[in-house]
Design an enzyme around this catalytic site. Sequence first.
Site, PDB file in Angstrom:
ATOM      1  N   LYS A 156       0.905  -0.993  -0.135  1.00  8.63           N
ATOM      2  CA  LYS A 156      -0.172  -0.205  -0.026  1.00  8.63           C
ATOM      3  C   LYS A 156       0.746   1.210   0.059  1.00  8.63           C
ATOM      4  O   LYS A 156       1.426   1.351   1.299  1.00  8.63           O
ATOM      5  CB  LYS A 156      -0.919   0.223   1.438  1.00  8.63           C
ATOM      6  CG  LYS A 156      -1.986   1.096   0.950  1.00  8.63           C
ATOM      7  CD  LYS A 156      -2.476   1.673   2.322  1.00  8.63           C
ATOM      8  CE  LYS A 156      -1.708   2.759   2.886  1.00  8.63           C
ATOM      9  NZ  LYS A 156      -1.764   4.094   2.027  1.00  8.63           N
ATOM     10  N   GLU A 231       9.946   0.823  10.696  1.00 12.19           N
ATOM     11  CA  GLU A 231      10.871   2.115  10.551  1.00 12.19           C
ATOM     12  C   GLU A 231      10.022   3.310  10.870  1.00 12.19           C
ATOM     13  O   GLU A 231       9.180   3.701  10.116  1.00 12.19           O
ATOM     14  CB  GLU A 231      11.385   2.012   9.210  1.00 12.19           C
ATOM     15  CG  GLU A 231      12.126   0.626   8.601  1.00 12.19           C
ATOM     16  CD  GLU A 231      13.234   0.359   9.386  1.00 12.19           C
ATOM     17  OE1 GLU A 231      13.977   1.345  10.066  1.00 12.19           O
ATOM     18  OE2 GLU A 231      13.965  -0.454   9.118  1.00 12.19           O
ATOM     19  N   CYS A 265      13.593  10.404   7.615  1.00 10.01           N
ATOM     20  CA  CYS A 265      13.749   9.795   8.860  1.00 10.01           C
ATOM     21  C   CYS A 265      15.041   9.984   9.291  1.00 10.01           C
ATOM     22  O   CYS A 265      15.323   9.970  10.628  1.00 10.01           O
ATOM     23  CB  CYS A 265      13.154   8.446   8.812  1.00 10.01           C
ATOM     24  SG  CYS A 265      13.630   7.280   7.823  1.00 10.01           S
ATOM     25  N   GLU A 358      10.116  15.288  15.765  1.00  6.75           N
ATOM     26  CA  GLU A 358      10.654  15.318  14.488  1.00  6.75           C
ATOM     27  C   GLU A 358       9.674  16.302  13.613  1.00  6.75           C
ATOM     28  O   GLU A 358       8.528  15.925  13.507  1.00  6.75           O
ATOM     29  CB  GLU A 358      10.452  13.689  14.032  1.00  6.75           C
ATOM     30  CG  GLU A 358      10.674  13.557  12.572  1.00  6.75           C
ATOM     31  CD  GLU A 358      10.420  12.102  12.076  1.00  6.75           C
ATOM     32  OE1 GLU A 358       9.160  11.522  12.185  1.00  6.75           O
ATOM     33  OE2 GLU A 358      11.139  11.526  11.426  1.00  6.75           O
TER      34      GLU A 358
HETATM   35  P1  NDP Z   1       1.778   7.980   8.564  1.00  2.00           P
HETATM   36  O1  NDP Z   1       2.612   7.328   9.340  1.00  2.00           O
HETATM   37  O2  NDP Z   1       0.188   8.405   8.709  1.00  2.00           O
HETATM   38  O3  NDP Z   1       1.763   7.266   7.058  1.00  2.00           O
HETATM   39  C1  NDP Z   1       2.705   6.127   6.640  1.00  2.00           C
HETATM   40  C2  NDP Z   1       1.831   5.204   6.079  1.00  2.00           C
HETATM   41  O4  NDP Z   1       0.808   4.367   6.800  1.00  2.00           O
HETATM   42  C3  NDP Z   1       0.853   5.699   4.832  1.00  2.00           C
HETATM   43  O5  NDP Z   1       0.736   4.800   3.885  1.00  2.00           O
HETATM   44  C4  NDP Z   1      -0.445   5.713   5.448  1.00  2.00           C
HETATM   45  O6  NDP Z   1      -1.525   5.660   4.745  1.00  2.00           O
HETATM   46  C5  NDP Z   1      -0.642   4.636   6.437  1.00  2.00           C
HETATM   47  N1  NDP Z   1      -1.455   4.577   7.440  1.00  2.00           N
HETATM   48  C6  NDP Z   1      -1.993   5.544   8.055  1.00  2.00           C
HETATM   49  N2  NDP Z   1      -3.024   5.205   8.885  1.00  2.00           N
HETATM   50  C7  NDP Z   1      -2.814   3.840   9.135  1.00  2.00           C
HETATM   51  C8  NDP Z   1      -3.576   2.966   9.997  1.00  2.00           C
HETATM   52  N3  NDP Z   1      -4.223   3.129  10.783  1.00  2.00           N
HETATM   53  N4  NDP Z   1      -3.114   1.401   9.612  1.00  2.00           N
HETATM   54  C9  NDP Z   1      -2.433   1.097   8.733  1.00  2.00           C
HETATM   55  N5  NDP Z   1      -1.694   2.044   7.895  1.00  2.00           N
HETATM   56  C10 NDP Z   1      -1.953   3.189   8.045  1.00  2.00           C
HETATM   57  O7  NDP Z   1       2.693   9.207   8.092  1.00  2.00           O
HETATM   58  P2  NDP Z   1       2.244  10.683   7.789  1.00  2.00           P
HETATM   59  O8  NDP Z   1       2.006  10.608   6.411  1.00  2.00           O
HETATM   60  O9  NDP Z   1       0.772  11.295   8.378  1.00  2.00           O
HETATM   61  O10 NDP Z   1       3.157  11.768   8.314  1.00  2.00           O
HETATM   62  C11 NDP Z   1       3.120  12.447   9.495  1.00  2.00           C
HETATM   63  C12 NDP Z   1       4.456  12.496  10.153  1.00  2.00           C
HETATM   64  O11 NDP Z   1       5.121  11.057  10.403  1.00  2.00           O
HETATM   65  C13 NDP Z   1       5.622  13.000   9.083  1.00  2.00           C
HETATM   66  O12 NDP Z   1       5.280  14.524   9.463  1.00  2.00           O
HETATM   67  C14 NDP Z   1       6.761  12.530   9.853  1.00  2.00           C
HETATM   68  O13 NDP Z   1       7.230  13.262  11.301  1.00  2.00           O
HETATM   69  C15 NDP Z   1       6.509  11.144  10.194  1.00  2.00           C
HETATM   70  N6  NDP Z   1       6.877  10.184   8.945  1.00  2.00           N
HETATM   71  C16 NDP Z   1       8.045   9.503   9.070  1.00  2.00           C
HETATM   72  C17 NDP Z   1       8.657   8.648   8.255  1.00  2.00           C
HETATM   73  C18 NDP Z   1       9.667   8.028   8.444  1.00  2.00           C
HETATM   74  O14 NDP Z   1      10.241   7.743   7.245  1.00  2.00           O
HETATM   75  N7  NDP Z   1      10.150   7.712   9.435  1.00  2.00           N
HETATM   76  C19 NDP Z   1       7.814   8.677   6.901  1.00  2.00           C
HETATM   77  C20 NDP Z   1       6.395   9.446   6.957  1.00  2.00           C
HETATM   78  C21 NDP Z   1       5.892  10.129   8.029  1.00  2.00           C
HETATM   79  P3  NDP Z   1      -1.978   7.095   4.207  1.00  2.00           P
HETATM   80  O15 NDP Z   1      -1.126   7.816   3.010  1.00  2.00           O
HETATM   81  O16 NDP Z   1      -3.330   6.780   3.422  1.00  2.00           O
HETATM   82  O17 NDP Z   1      -2.167   7.957   5.676  1.00  2.00           O
END
Ligand code: NDP
Length: 456
Positions: A156, A231, A265, A358
């Site tokens: 996904k 991660e 990250c 972060e």
């Molecule tokens: P999320 O953790 O919400 O999203 C990561 C993935 O998880 C997306 O594919 C998302 O789908 C999916 N997801 C969201 N909710 C659920 C759920 N309940 N069950 C299963 N999967 C789910 O990150 P955000 O995009 O909201 O980013 C917010 C913050 O997170 C950023 O500002 C940053 O601080 C941190 N982040 C860190 C990352 C890293 O590499 N460590 C990467 C991304 C974000 P969908 O796109 O539909 O929401």
Amino acid sequence: MSDTSYDVVNPATEEVLTTVPLADVEQTDAAVARARRAFESWRTVAPADRGRLLRRFAEQVDAHAEELAQLEVRNSGHTIGNARWEAGNVRDVLTYYSAAPERLIGKQIPVAGGVDVTFHEPLGVVGAIVPWNFPMPIAGWAFAPALAAGNAVVLKPAELTPLTAMRLAELALEAGLPEGVFTVLPGKGTVVGQRLVEHPDVRKIVFTGSTEVGKGVMRGCADRVKRVTLELGGKSANVVFADADLEKAAAGAPGAVFDNAGQDCCARSRILVQRSAYDRFMALLEPAVTGFRVEDPAMDTAQMGPLISRGQWERVSSYVPDDAPVAFRGTAPDGPGFWFPPTVLAPVDPADRAVTDEIFGPVVAVVPFEDEDDAVRIANQGEYGLSGSIWTRDLGRALRVSRGIEAGNLSVNSNSSVRYSTPFGGFKQSGLGRELGPDALHSFTEEKNVFLSTEV
Ligand code: NDP
């Protein structure tokens, strides 16, 4: 916003690129059922043939690398230089793990009365949930070793950035991977992501994203004792000692945090500088920051593009209120697009949320420290522990500090954290498990022990 489709936006122009249908729970179940059936034959494909198919997939990615890179520039606002590296990384990760099926070697353990051997069995269907910050590499780190180990994968992508993952799934089919072995299913995290976590036939979840959502994924997996790799976030320290090559450390510091507009990250978003070198370091840092090229990411000269979305822009802006201690800033284009200039905050109170959270944007906090112990103590503050850098000419100190910092990926006199041939992952709340490196297949397999009696 619709529940059945998503308008994918170019973050550099705010124009809608295309509309992507979003899968629902029934479609997720159907994709998992197809993957489950595909797994039954994929697991029996001879190791050399599985490797050959992965190499053909890598060749397809290579042949379409420029197309994938251009697509990523439009969908994610990544600089073209970065996007080319990212497409190349998918190719290299596939090539690296294409050699793995033939090397998935078990043990023969000396026991009484017979022969004891171990097998690394594939798990079944693996669900990969990936974020928007590095859509191609993070997908590849999950699907390449999972497929090599004989699993089927349902991936996904993030709602914001589905396009390159969807193209990779087409390239996999063109390379000859059987239908259902690798599926990309665009959808909402709370629908498709959650269903993959709950689905009884999905045996493992590989998740990259925020720590908050990652904890929910882990809770969901616990109900079925489902395997999980996480991660998560980071707040990594770039530790600069007074004896370092300060010119080199300062020249590298902007790229270490502003690359990908800080949406990384591993971003070194805290710069810890030994107090005796603080003024000199800041004087060197300023031109490196103001000269950092923030421009149309399609230009070869661009070092940084826009943030991914309006929401992310608002989130990042909240860390730079009017009274924030801005030491200096770079520039960013005006007009449409989610542009945010590289921003250096200093001096910042260590308890300030700009130092503890972060931010996931081009904002860095500079914090002075006194000595080695102080540096390690500050670097270890907080619940993250993903990466970091240490700048010093003293080899003993480099090793002591590397051992002292609680983080999974450290670099000395360098800011590079990721190589496909070395393990990657976090300490503390930055994650669970490791991706990449020579042992990645072990997190996509179960070890099985078989005893064969030789008694008459
Ligand atoms: P999320 O953790 O919400 O999203 C990561 C993935 O998880 C997306 O594919 C998302 O789908 C999916 N997801 C969201 N909710 C659920 C759920 N309940 N069950 C299963 N999967 C789910 O990150 P955000 O995009 O909201 O980013 C917010 C913050 O997170 C950023 O500002 C940053 O601080 C941190 N982040 C860190 C990352 C890293 O590499 N460590 C990467 C991304 C974000 P969908 O796109 O539909 O929401």
